[in-house]
Each structure stands twice: as structure tokens, then as C-alpha cells.
Design a protein around this motif. Sequence first.
Motif, mmCIF file in Angstrom:
data_model
loop_
_atom_site.group_PDB
_atom_site.id
_atom_site.type_symbol
_atom_site.label_atom_id
_atom_site.label_comp_id
_atom_site.label_asym_id
_atom_site.label_seq_id
_atom_site.Cartn_x
_atom_site.Cartn_y
_atom_site.Cartn_z
ATOM 1 N N THR A 139 0.831 -1.206 0.000
ATOM 2 C CA THR A 139 0.000 0.000 0.000
ATOM 3 C C THR A 139 0.865 1.256 0.000
ATOM 4 O O THR A 139 0.607 2.206 -0.751
ATOM 5 N N LEU A 167 -7.750 3.770 -1.857
ATOM 6 C CA LEU A 167 -8.997 3.854 -1.079
ATOM 7 C C LEU A 167 -9.560 2.470 -0.785
ATOM 8 O O LEU A 167 -10.099 2.228 0.297
ATOM 9 N N ARG A 170 -8.249 0.789 2.455
ATOM 10 C CA ARG A 170 -8.595 1.301 3.779
ATOM 11 C C ARG A 170 -9.287 0.228 4.598
ATOM 12 O O ARG A 170 -10.057 -0.570 4.088
#
Length: 173
Positions: A139, A167, A170
Motif C-alpha cells: 500500500t 482507497l 482502507r
Amino acid sequence: ESSPWVSAYVLWTLNEAKKRGTVLPARTIPRGRDYLRGVLESARQDELYWPTAAFIVSVLAEIGAPDPGHVARVVDARKQLPLFARALLLHALVQAKSSPAVVAELVRELENNLRVDGNRAFVTENLGDDYAVLLDSPTRTTAMTLRALLAARPRHPLAAPLARGLLHERRNG
């Protein structure tokens, strides 16, 4: 003795604070710059030297003190760099207004290591725990790649898919 990686993060953070109006002692940034340049000169036997050097040249470029000689050495060694370090190097090259041909070549190298899945994109490199001490993760590498590609090409066509990929990663908000 502190880790050069941590020292580079500290200098980067102090410079960001200064840009936002924090008053620092006049010698803070120059002393940090000089320390990091010393690291570039002295630590080449360290197995983490090249990824650390990529981060250091990126920070030096970011603070307005690019080091073309060390940037050139990291460029020459880039094939042995993990992707997060290549992303840092690309960012340094852009910040230092380096050769457009070298920038374009590094952009292609990063693009070739992306995986597009629907409307999302991710970095595909799997290093296991080899760089855990440098806080590596897929990430973080995706985020560094997005940052570097946007620095090189502000309207990069993979920017939105990379942002969606981040996103998607997350957890718990």
C-alpha cells in the motif's frame, strides 16, 4: 546513532512544517542536509544503502538541495531498487528538474509494475519482509508510486485508478 531513514523522514517533516509557517532554528535544515549528504558518502556497504539513498536524494530535492552526483549514482543502480525506492527516485528526478528522458524511462518502469483490476490499480511487487525495517508495504509503495507519477505527469492516466486502489485498501474507515 539514529537510522538514516528516520533522519531523512525527520528532515522532510521539518521542511514541511517550515513551509507551513513553523519557525525553526536557522541551522536545522542545513545541518540535516549535511548529515544526509554524509550518509550518502559513507554507508555504501549497508545492504539497505540504495533504497535509503533513493529516499535521501528525494528528501534533498524536496528541500531545494538536490544532489545531482548522488542522484546519478542511484539512477545507475536503479535496477536493484525495490519499486518504492524507484518511486522515490522518480520524485527526486522531477523535483531536481533532471533529464526528461531519464524521467520518462523511470515512469515506464513504474507503470510496467502496476496491475489494473477494474477501475483500480495497484503495485504488484511482493518483497515479503525484506524491507520491513524501512516500513515497506504494498500500500505504501502504491502511494509512493502515485505521488511520483503525479510529480512526473500531473494528468497521468493511472492516477485515478491508483487513488481508487489506495482507497480500496482502507480498513475500518
